[in-house]
Scaffold this motif. Structure first.
Motif, PDB file in Angstrom:
ATOM      1  N   ARG A 175      53.152 -26.081  18.696  1.00  0.00           N
ATOM      2  CA  ARG A 175      53.922 -25.057  18.009  1.00  0.00           C
ATOM      3  C   ARG A 175      55.100 -24.558  18.850  1.00  0.00           C
ATOM      4  O   ARG A 175      56.167 -24.258  18.312  1.00  0.00           O
ATOM      5  CB  ARG A 175      52.990 -23.882  17.677  1.00  0.00           C
ATOM      6  CG  ARG A 175      53.562 -22.964  16.638  1.00  0.00           C
ATOM      7  CD  ARG A 175      52.585 -21.888  16.168  1.00  0.00           C
ATOM      8  NE  ARG A 175      51.192 -22.255  16.370  1.00  0.00           N
ATOM      9  CZ  ARG A 175      50.236 -21.388  16.691  1.00  0.00           C
ATOM     10  NH1 ARG A 175      50.530 -20.118  16.874  1.00  0.00           N
ATOM     11  NH2 ARG A 175      48.999 -21.785  16.835  1.00  0.00           N
ATOM     12  N   PHE A 176      54.907 -24.458  20.171  1.00  0.00           N
ATOM     13  CA  PHE A 176      55.931 -23.849  21.030  1.00  0.00           C
ATOM     14  C   PHE A 176      56.521 -24.821  22.054  1.00  0.00           C
ATOM     15  O   PHE A 176      57.031 -24.392  23.087  1.00  0.00           O
ATOM     16  CB  PHE A 176      55.329 -22.652  21.775  1.00  0.00           C
ATOM     17  CG  PHE A 176      54.899 -21.543  20.868  1.00  0.00           C
ATOM     18  CD1 PHE A 176      55.828 -20.780  20.185  1.00  0.00           C
ATOM     19  CD2 PHE A 176      53.553 -21.277  20.690  1.00  0.00           C
ATOM     20  CE1 PHE A 176      55.429 -19.764  19.351  1.00  0.00           C
ATOM     21  CE2 PHE A 176      53.141 -20.264  19.855  1.00  0.00           C
ATOM     22  CZ  PHE A 176      54.078 -19.505  19.183  1.00  0.00           C
ATOM     23  N   ASP A 177      56.485 -26.118  21.777  1.00  0.00           N
ATOM     24  CA  ASP A 177      56.982 -27.077  22.765  1.00  0.00           C
ATOM     25  C   ASP A 177      58.483 -26.976  22.987  1.00  0.00           C
ATOM     26  O   ASP A 177      58.971 -27.292  24.064  1.00  0.00           O
ATOM     27  CB  ASP A 177      56.597 -28.500  22.388  1.00  0.00           C
ATOM     28  CG  ASP A 177      57.274 -28.998  21.130  1.00  0.00           C
ATOM     29  OD1 ASP A 177      57.715 -28.155  20.328  1.00  0.00           O
ATOM     30  OD2 ASP A 177      57.355 -30.227  20.957  1.00  0.00           O
ATOM     31  N   ILE A 178      59.220 -26.501  22.010  1.00  0.00           N
ATOM     32  CA  ILE A 178      60.669 -26.362  22.171  1.00  0.00           C
ATOM     33  C   ILE A 178      60.998 -25.293  23.221  1.00  0.00           C
ATOM     34  O   ILE A 178      62.050 -25.337  23.865  1.00  0.00           O
ATOM     35  CB  ILE A 178      61.346 -26.064  20.815  1.00  0.00           C
ATOM     36  CG1 ILE A 178      62.849 -26.274  20.926  1.00  0.00           C
ATOM     37  CG2 ILE A 178      61.032 -24.665  20.347  1.00  0.00           C
ATOM     38  CD1 ILE A 178      63.541 -26.342  19.607  1.00  0.00           C
ATOM     39  N   TYR A 179      60.095 -24.335  23.431  1.00  0.00           N
ATOM     40  CA  TYR A 179      60.299 -23.310  24.445  1.00  0.00           C
ATOM     41  C   TYR A 179      59.587 -23.649  25.749  1.00  0.00           C
ATOM     42  O   TYR A 179      60.048 -23.265  26.827  1.00  0.00           O
ATOM     43  CB  TYR A 179      59.788 -21.954  23.940  1.00  0.00           C
ATOM     44  CG  TYR A 179      60.393 -21.548  22.632  1.00  0.00           C
ATOM     45  CD1 TYR A 179      61.742 -21.240  22.530  1.00  0.00           C
ATOM     46  CD2 TYR A 179      59.622 -21.479  21.481  1.00  0.00           C
ATOM     47  CE1 TYR A 179      62.307 -20.878  21.317  1.00  0.00           C
ATOM     48  CE2 TYR A 179      60.169 -21.115  20.274  1.00  0.00           C
ATOM     49  CZ  TYR A 179      61.514 -20.817  20.193  1.00  0.00           C
ATOM     50  OH  TYR A 179      62.064 -20.463  19.001  1.00  0.00           O
ATOM     51  N   LEU A 180      58.472 -24.333  25.658  1.00  0.00           N
ATOM     52  CA  LEU A 180      57.680 -24.618  26.852  1.00  0.00           C
ATOM     53  C   LEU A 180      58.284 -25.721  27.716  1.00  0.00           C
ATOM     54  O   LEU A 180      58.206 -25.642  28.952  1.00  0.00           O
ATOM     55  CB  LEU A 180      56.246 -24.991  26.461  1.00  0.00           C
ATOM     56  CG  LEU A 180      55.406 -23.855  25.890  1.00  0.00           C
ATOM     57  CD1 LEU A 180      54.057 -24.368  25.443  1.00  0.00           C
ATOM     58  CD2 LEU A 180      55.246 -22.742  26.899  1.00  0.00           C
ATOM     59  N   ASN A 181      58.877 -26.731  27.117  1.00  0.00           N
ATOM     60  CA  ASN A 181      59.476 -27.813  27.911  1.00  0.00           C
ATOM     61  C   ASN A 181      60.591 -27.312  28.825  1.00  0.00           C
ATOM     62  O   ASN A 181      60.588 -27.622  30.022  1.00  0.00           O
ATOM     63  CB  ASN A 181      59.969 -28.935  27.012  1.00  0.00           C
ATOM     64  CG  ASN A 181      58.851 -29.822  26.537  1.00  0.00           C
ATOM     65  OD1 ASN A 181      57.787 -29.857  27.138  1.00  0.00           O
ATOM     66  ND2 ASN A 181      59.074 -30.527  25.443  1.00  0.00           N
ATOM     67  N   PRO A 182      61.574 -26.540  28.324  1.00  0.00           N
ATOM     68  CA  PRO A 182      62.585 -26.007  29.254  1.00  0.00           C
ATOM     69  C   PRO A 182      62.004 -25.047  30.292  1.00  0.00           C
ATOM     70  O   PRO A 182      62.470 -25.010  31.430  1.00  0.00           O
ATOM     71  CB  PRO A 182      63.570 -25.279  28.342  1.00  0.00           C
ATOM     72  CG  PRO A 182      63.405 -25.901  27.023  1.00  0.00           C
ATOM     73  CD  PRO A 182      61.965 -26.287  26.934  1.00  0.00           C
ATOM     74  N   LEU A 183      60.967 -24.295  29.909  1.00  0.00           N
ATOM     75  CA  LEU A 183      60.339 -23.397  30.873  1.00  0.00           C
ATOM     76  C   LEU A 183      59.686 -24.177  32.004  1.00  0.00           C
ATOM     77  O   LEU A 183      59.856 -23.848  33.187  1.00  0.00           O
ATOM     78  CB  LEU A 183      59.300 -22.508  30.178  1.00  0.00           C
ATOM     79  CG  LEU A 183      58.521 -21.577  31.091  1.00  0.00           C
ATOM     80  CD1 LEU A 183      59.427 -20.476  31.613  1.00  0.00           C
ATOM     81  CD2 LEU A 183      57.328 -21.009  30.364  1.00  0.00           C
ATOM     82  N   PHE A 184      58.966 -25.237  31.668  1.00  0.00           N
ATOM     83  CA  PHE A 184      58.334 -26.062  32.695  1.00  0.00           C
ATOM     84  C   PHE A 184      59.372 -26.769  33.555  1.00  0.00           C
ATOM     85  O   PHE A 184      59.214 -26.888  34.778  1.00  0.00           O
ATOM     86  CB  PHE A 184      57.381 -27.081  32.074  1.00  0.00           C
ATOM     87  CG  PHE A 184      56.157 -26.473  31.464  1.00  0.00           C
ATOM     88  CD1 PHE A 184      55.572 -25.345  32.009  1.00  0.00           C
ATOM     89  CD2 PHE A 184      55.593 -27.016  30.330  1.00  0.00           C
ATOM     90  CE1 PHE A 184      54.442 -24.771  31.453  1.00  0.00           C
ATOM     91  CE2 PHE A 184      54.470 -26.460  29.757  1.00  0.00           C
ATOM     92  CZ  PHE A 184      53.889 -25.330  30.328  1.00  0.00           C
ATOM     93  N   LYS A 185      60.469 -27.240  32.935  1.00  0.00           N
ATOM     94  CA  LYS A 185      61.526 -27.887  33.712  1.00  0.00           C
ATOM     95  C   LYS A 185      62.221 -26.886  34.630  1.00  0.00           C
ATOM     96  O   LYS A 185      62.595 -27.222  35.754  1.00  0.00           O
ATOM     97  CB  LYS A 185      62.540 -28.562  32.790  1.00  0.00           C
ATOM     98  CG  LYS A 185      62.025 -29.844  32.189  1.00  0.00           C
ATOM     99  CD  LYS A 185      63.125 -30.721  31.642  1.00  0.00           C
ATOM    100  CE  LYS A 185      63.711 -30.156  30.386  1.00  0.00           C
ATOM    101  NZ  LYS A 185      64.679 -31.081  29.752  1.00  0.00           N
TER     102      LYS A 185
END
Length: 125
Positions: free
Chosen positions: A17-27
Motif C-alpha cells: 500500500r505504501f511502497d511509493i513512500y517507503l522506497n524513497p525513505l529507505f533509499k
C-alpha cells in the motif's frame, strides 16, 4: 506459527500500500548512512564532509535510481582523495582493476603525516 504468517501478510499488505513512500525513505536512509560512513572514514575535504552536504546528497539520491547513488558515492570518495593528493585521486580513478589500491593510498597518507611504513613492498616515489 500462524501468528508469524499473519504478521508477514500484514507487512506485505502495508508495504504494497505504501511502497511509493517507503522506497524513497529507505533509499534516503541508505544514502545518508553511505555518505556519513564515507565522510567519517576518509573526510579529507571539509566542504563535502559537512552534515548539510551529506543530507542534500542523500535527499537527491533518494529520488534517483540506486546506480546514481553508487556513482555519487564514488564521486565523493574521489573528491576526498583529491583533497588528500592528486596522485591518490588519479590512482583511485584510473586503477586498472577498477578498485582502489589501499597500499598506495596508505603510503601517501603516511608520507603526508610523516610516519614510517615498515616491511612493505611498495615502489619508491
Amino acid at each position: 506459527m500462524t501468528s508469524l504468517l499473519e504478521i508477514k501478510e500484514k507487512l506485505k499488505q502495508f508495504y504494497g500500500r505504501f511502497d511509493i513512500y517507503l522506497n524513497p525513505l529507505f533509499k534516503f536512509i541508505l544514502a545518508l548512512c553511505v555518505f556519513s560512513v564515507i565522510n567519517g572514514n576518509i573526510g579529507y575535504m571539509k566542504r563535502i564532509g559537512t552534515f548539510s552536504v551529506t543530507l542534500v546528497l542523500a535527499l537527491i539520491c533518494s529520488l534517483l535510481p540506486v546506480n546514481i547513488m553508487i556513482l555519487s558515492a564514488a564521486a565523493v570518495v574521489l573528491a576526498h582523495l583529491y583533497a588528500l593528493s592528486l596522485e591518490v585521486a588519479a590512482g583511485g580513478f584510473a586503477h586498472p582493476a577498477g578498485k582502489l589500491d589501499c597500499s598506495f593510498i596508505f603510503s601517501v597518507c603516511a608520507q603526508r603525516r610523516n610516519f614510517c611504513i615498515a616491511d612493505t613492498d611498495l615502489p619508491a616515489f
